[in-house]
Design an enzyme around this catalytic site. Structure first.
Site, mmCIF file in Angstrom:
data_model
loop_
_atom_site.group_PDB
_atom_site.id
_atom_site.type_symbol
_atom_site.label_atom_id
_atom_site.label_comp_id
_atom_site.label_asym_id
_atom_site.label_seq_id
_atom_site.Cartn_x
_atom_site.Cartn_y
_atom_site.Cartn_z
ATOM 1 N N GLU A 112 -5.768 -0.247 -7.139
ATOM 2 C CA GLU A 112 -4.688 0.615 -7.614
ATOM 3 C C GLU A 112 -3.628 -0.271 -8.272
ATOM 4 O O GLU A 112 -3.008 -1.105 -7.598
ATOM 5 C CB GLU A 112 -4.050 1.388 -6.455
ATOM 6 N N SER A 133 0.815 -1.218 0.000
ATOM 7 C CA SER A 133 0.000 0.000 0.000
ATOM 8 C C SER A 133 0.847 1.266 0.000
ATOM 9 O O SER A 133 0.324 2.358 -0.223
ATOM 10 C CB SER A 133 -0.920 0.015 1.226
ATOM 11 N N ASN A 171 -3.171 6.682 -0.626
ATOM 12 C CA ASN A 171 -2.561 6.803 0.693
ATOM 13 C C ASN A 171 -1.663 8.033 0.811
ATOM 14 O O ASN A 171 -1.473 8.571 1.901
ATOM 15 C CB ASN A 171 -1.771 5.540 1.031
#
Length: 698
Positions: free
Chosen positions: A443, A410, A481
């Site tokens: 993503e 992530s 993020n």
């Protein structure tokens, strides 16, 4: 006609009018004109005793041509077409198959009868575009299935299967072949006993006498939709079906549609609709680059994330193997997956028997040799760069040539992970969002050496798994993020300066997010962010102190909030308020009353500024990709269109001025408008203008 989109065939007294406008038989101007022309021909033909309305291709009509929205209307309009079918003196039977949606279903409701194949699904999903059915759907559907079921269907936009449609009265028969079934049905009807849907009253009689059941159904349908305009308009329109004469209800429906279609909320939802499709167009990767076929998947790591990722493959009918370090961890992972399916079946979200069918596609192993059989390998181990590099170095010697190797990181450097292999072109990031079997965003992180083939395969896999894929560049936190980190910094500052977690969360929820950032932190686990901060050498005085106290959120019963007796409902905690005051005093911060408006600006404007930086750096291809990421991955309300769309509504000049103010007020120059945001603001432009310029340049 200049465009032959509608055909007519007559045999044995039945005329078949067929729409042929691939891919989804949208009801554009040429189709509407053709329908009027062919219906008139069928009516005028003395040999025709009944008419079948059919469609060519793989589906009945999916409704209006959305590209015509906002453009000058061209006669005949859909209302006029439906009225012509409604008033036809000969029986008209709609032959439904595939998906019949929106204006397509409204057209079918204008026919006297409807038949459908068993696999057909139908619905009025206009609410998902911030609209209501605008061609009589809110008036006719209640007359067939009752106002209570109609309001639930229209407000949710969910599709109705053929069996339920038959039981409710939406269709008149289930047939094995749509056209032949409709023709056979046509021979059974009495032309002298035609009743238009608009003239039926039996299903609305109870609501007329006592609307309480309808009001309860409407309240249930809209209970989580406060502030969203289209659902409320849908309720009012359906209510009109039994409180007003048909023509008055239809006029009110049209007026509501016209009001919504020019409103910001519908514009935002239509923006997201097109943005989702645009996100799959990658510069430099043409349609000739096809994704590789995926016949078997392997997921390394059977934890919550790994198991959720694996479920996506089983849900799509693709065999998947979970690889774990030992048998105990493997058993826990597979048991967790089984339990998740069992809960869904118990709740009625999945039909009985689903658990065993899906689990039959699962296998588990502690032997890495099974990786050699996979077409795609997704690593879902602990978020630590060294560990991930070790995994990929090992993968490199086992995975077959050409297999797609994906990391679920992530935040970490995909290029560094790819460098652990001798095949960096086969490596990319596939960042799933938790819970991975539910969240729609994927993503796809493109490394500097990721091949076009790998990107195309990842996009194809995402679509197969029912995800919304967005290709992004490689940087710390990627798009979502990286922007979230900006909001998180402001959350900590706001606490120290005077806002409490419950006030911030209330403002963010009022804006339209399903949860506020502090409640979300408690749900995800505060130790996750703590670990990332320590890795980066960053600090957050209040949040770090909570973690040092063992307050990790819901899983420990204490976080920013307290959760008593296993409850998931956050309760403000005086101990946290005292801690905040203590930390502020130690840092010399004088706490003050902070307005909701300031909170909202600081929760959104720094993220918008970061989005501009991301675009400057080419990490996101287009502003609408940023919007898709935040709508599908982070709960940004779809009716606000995403951060970049929202920014254009507010105005970049206003946002730039406020960012300058906050940069000075808190002493953080990174809050100042970045070069792109400043340039657009000074020019009186928005992200939409930036996207148009970028598209023209390419």
């Amino acid at each position: 006609m200049s465009e032959q989109k509608v055909g007519l065939e007559i045999a044995n007294g039945v005329a078949v009018i067929s729409i042929d406008n691939p891919p989804v038989n949208a009801l554009g101007h040429a189709v509407r004109a053709g329908l009027v022309e062919q219906l008139a021909a069928a009516e005028a033909d003395a040999s025709v005793r009944a008419i079948v309305l059919a469609c060519k291709g793989r589906t009945f009509s999916a409704g209006a041509d959305i590209t015509e929205f906002g453009k000058p209307p061209r006669a005949p309009g859909l209302h006029e077409v439906i009225e012509r079918f409604d008033n036809c003196r000969k029986p008209v039977i709609a032959a439904l198959f595939g998906t019949t949606l929106g204006g397509g279903l409204e057209l079918a409701l204008g026919c006297h009868y409807r038949v459908a194949v068993e696999s057909a699904r139908m619905g009025l999903p206009e609410v998902k575009l911030g609209l209501l059915p605008g061609a009589g759907g809110t008036q006719r559907l209640p007359r067939l299935i009752g106002p209570e079921k109609a309001v639930a269907a229209i407000v949710s936009g969910k599709m109705i299967g053929a069996k339920a449609a038959l039981a409710d009265g939406l269709i008149d028969a289930i047939v094995s072949d749509p056209v032949q079934g409709a023709i056979d049905f046509a021979h059974t009807v009495d032309p002298a006993k035609l009743v238009r849907v608009r003239d039926r009253s039996d299903k609305i009689a109870a609501a007329k006498a006592d609307p309480s059941a309808f009001e309860a159904a409407a309240a249930e349908a809209t209970k989580r939709l406060k502030g969203v305009e289209a659902p409320a308009a849908c309720v009012e329109a359906v209510r009109n079906s039994f409180t007003l004469p048909f023509d008055e209800g239809a006029r009110a429906e049209q007026q509501a549609f016209m009001r919504l279609v020019v409103g910001d909320q519908s514009r935002a939802q239509r923006h997201v609709f097109f943005a989702e499709r645009e996100a799959q167009k990658i510069p430099g990767i043409g349609p000739e680059v096809k994704g590789a076929k995926i016949g078997r998947a392997v997921v390394i790591g059977g934890g919550t994330m790994g198991g959720g990722i694996a479920m996506n493959f089983a849900n799509a009918g693709i065999p998947v193997t979970i690889v774990e370090t030992d048998e105990a961890a493997l058993a826990r992972g597979l048991d967790r997956v089984r339990g998740t399916y069992d809960v869904s079946v118990q709740r009625g979200a999945l039909p009985a028997g689903t658990t065993e069918k899906r689990m039959a596609l699962f296998s588990g192993s502690t032997d890495w040799g099974v990786i050699a059989e996979a077409d795609i390998v997704i690593e879902a181990v602990f978020e630590e760069l060294g560990l991930k590099k070790e995994v990929f170095a090992r993968l490199d010697g086992i995975a077959r040539p050409g297999a797609l190797l994906a990391t679920n990181t992530s935040t970490l450097d995909v290029d560094a992970i790819a460098a652990a292999t001798k095949r960096p072109g086969d490596v990319l990031g596939m960042h799933f969002f938790s819970p991975a079997n539910v969240m729609k965003l994927l993503e796809i992180v493109r490394g500097k050496e990721s091949s076009a083939q790998s990107i195309a395969t990842a996009i194809a896999v995402g679509k197969t798994l029912g995800k919304v894929p967005v290709v992004v560049g490689n940087c710390d936190g990627f798009v979502g993020n990286r922007m979230l980190a900006r909001r998180t910094i402001e959350c900590e500052r706001l606490m120290l300066e005077g806002a409490l977690p419950q006030q911030v969360d209330a403002v963010v929820k009022a804006f339209g997010f399903p949860m506020g950032p502090f409640a979300m932190g408690d749900l995800a686990g505060l130790d996750v962010g703590w670990r990332i901060r320590k890795h980066r050498g960053a600090t957050a005085p209040v949040s770090d102190a909570l973690c040092e106290m063992g307050r990790f959120g819901q899983k420990t019963g204490r976080g920013y909030y307290v959760y008593e007796n296993g409850s998931r409902v956050p309760t403000p905690d005086p101990e946290v308020e005292a801690l905040i005051s203590e930390k502020a005093a130690a840092l010399g911060v004088t706490r003050r009353a902070i307005s909701d408006q300031e909170i909202l600006e600081r929760m959104t404007y720094p993220m918008i500024n970061e989005a501009a930086r991301i675009l400057e750096e080419g990490i996101a291809i287009r502003p609408s990709d940023v919007d898709v990421v935040w709508v599908y991955g982070y709960g940004w309300p779809v009716w606000r269109g995403g951060p970049c769309f929202h920014a254009d509504l507010v105005g970049l000049k206003e946002i730039a001025a406020r960012l300058e103010h906050y940069a000075t007020a808190v002493g953080d120059e990174t809050l100042a408008p970045c070069a792109l945001l400043r340039r657009l603001a000074d020019a009186g432009q928005g992200f939409a203008a930036f996207a148009q310029d970028a598209k023209a340049a390419s």
